[in-house]
Scaffold this motif. Sequence first.
Motif, PDB file in Angstrom:
ATOM      1  N   PHE A  10       0.831  -1.208   0.000  1.00 44.56           N
ATOM      2  CA  PHE A  10       0.000   0.000   0.000  1.00 44.56           C
ATOM      3  C   PHE A  10       0.864   1.257   0.000  1.00 44.56           C
ATOM      4  O   PHE A  10       0.587   2.213  -0.728  1.00 44.56           O
ATOM      5  N   ILE A  11       1.912   1.254   0.823  1.00 46.52           N
ATOM      6  CA  ILE A  11       2.802   2.418   0.875  1.00 46.52           C
ATOM      7  C   ILE A  11       3.513   2.595  -0.467  1.00 46.52           C
ATOM      8  O   ILE A  11       3.646   3.715  -0.981  1.00 46.52           O
ATOM      9  N   THR A  13       2.391   1.618  -3.363  1.00 49.06           N
ATOM     10  CA  THR A  13       1.377   2.094  -4.309  1.00 49.06           C
ATOM     11  C   THR A  13       1.205   3.599  -4.196  1.00 49.06           C
ATOM     12  O   THR A  13       1.186   4.323  -5.206  1.00 49.06           O
ATOM     13  N   PHE A  14       1.086   4.091  -2.980  1.00 48.67           N
ATOM     14  CA  PHE A  14       0.913   5.528  -2.745  1.00 48.67           C
ATOM     15  C   PHE A  14       2.132   6.317  -3.242  1.00 48.67           C
ATOM     16  O   PHE A  14       1.993   7.344  -3.913  1.00 48.67           O
ATOM     17  N   TRP A  59      -4.990  -5.623  -7.890  1.00 51.13           N
ATOM     18  CA  TRP A  59      -5.943  -4.520  -8.038  1.00 51.13           C
ATOM     19  C   TRP A  59      -7.293  -5.000  -8.575  1.00 51.13           C
ATOM     20  O   TRP A  59      -8.286  -4.274  -8.494  1.00 51.13           O
ATOM     21  N   ILE A  64      -8.300  -1.207  -2.942  1.00 55.97           N
ATOM     22  CA  ILE A  64      -7.420  -0.310  -2.196  1.00 55.97           C
ATOM     23  C   ILE A  64      -6.418   0.383  -3.113  1.00 55.97           C
ATOM     24  O   ILE A  64      -5.989   1.512  -2.853  1.00 55.97           O
ATOM     25  N   TYR A  65      -6.052  -0.263  -4.223  1.00 63.35           N
ATOM     26  CA  TYR A  65      -5.090   0.342  -5.146  1.00 63.35           C
ATOM     27  C   TYR A  65      -5.702   1.551  -5.859  1.00 63.35           C
ATOM     28  O   TYR A  65      -5.026   2.565  -6.073  1.00 63.35           O
ATOM     29  N   CYS A  68      -5.839   4.213  -3.106  1.00 65.62           N
ATOM     30  CA  CYS A  68      -4.519   4.793  -2.846  1.00 65.62           C
ATOM     31  C   CYS A  68      -4.142   5.804  -3.924  1.00 65.62           C
ATOM     32  O   CYS A  68      -3.602   6.875  -3.628  1.00 65.62           O
ATOM     33  N   THR A  69      -4.438   5.454  -5.185  1.00 66.84           N
ATOM     34  CA  THR A  69      -4.141   6.379  -6.279  1.00 66.84           C
ATOM     35  C   THR A  69      -4.984   7.640  -6.170  1.00 66.84           C
ATOM     36  O   THR A  69      -4.495   8.749  -6.428  1.00 66.84           O
ATOM     37  N   LEU A  71      -6.101   8.954  -3.385  1.00 65.22           N
ATOM     38  CA  LEU A  71      -5.526   9.733  -2.287  1.00 65.22           C
ATOM     39  C   LEU A  71      -4.244  10.443  -2.734  1.00 65.22           C
ATOM     40  O   LEU A  71      -3.983  11.584  -2.336  1.00 65.22           O
ATOM     41  N   ALA A  72      -3.469   9.751  -3.575  1.00 70.40           N
ATOM     42  CA  ALA A  72      -2.251  10.369  -4.096  1.00 70.40           C
ATOM     43  C   ALA A  72      -2.584  11.565  -4.983  1.00 70.40           C
ATOM     44  O   ALA A  72      -1.919  12.612  -4.925  1.00 70.40           O
TER      45      ALA A  72
END
Length: 212
Positions: A10-11, A13-14, A59, A64-65, A68-69, A71-72
């Motif tokens: 996850f980290i 990915t972010f 994904w 979550i992927y 995460c994107t 959120l990025a």
Amino acid sequence: MPTFVQILDFIGTFAFAISGIRLASAKRFDWFGAYVVGFVTAIGGGTIRDVLLGVTPGWMTDPIYLICTGLALLWVILFGKHLIHLHNTFFIFDSIGLALFTVVGVGKSIALGYPFWVAIIMGSITGAAGGVIRDVFINEIPLIFRKEIYAMACVVGGTVYWVCHALGLQSYGCQVAGGVSVFVTRILAVKYNICLPILSGSGEEEDNKDKD
């Protein structure tokens, strides 16, 4: 509760999504285009790895992927003016993503029973392939084809991971050692301008003769 490997994933990915979105914003992509660049940067290497290993890409089973994107993208929208002007930002986030994704790829390959050379290659693909797709999307020469140590850092980290695994170190210890190796190799290579030799061909010599 997510496992340690999932947290790393996850980290990573972010971090990779931010590196892709940050470059897309510098190229003046719209929000959707920037999201697409960030997403393929984050999941591209892992998707190729999973297809080669014969498993369903993560994904496609876990949103979550995508989150995460998103959120990025929000992070870059809110702090984009600062990120664009910080030249080291892309390098730091890209190096973090490279390190984390490499150890995730190596660990997954070992867990599926593949030999160490396959694990190292899969770790390198996981770490570097997303960046190749990103650079193609933004019309840049892929970073792994330039002089900088990039994919070779994945090979170094993957080798360290496997050595630690062969010595009986627990999985999280292997992941930390491998990830730190990738990150430190990348940092030192850039800081001290360490690079692989450039392959010069006959075509270059002919071009120089024509200029003369």
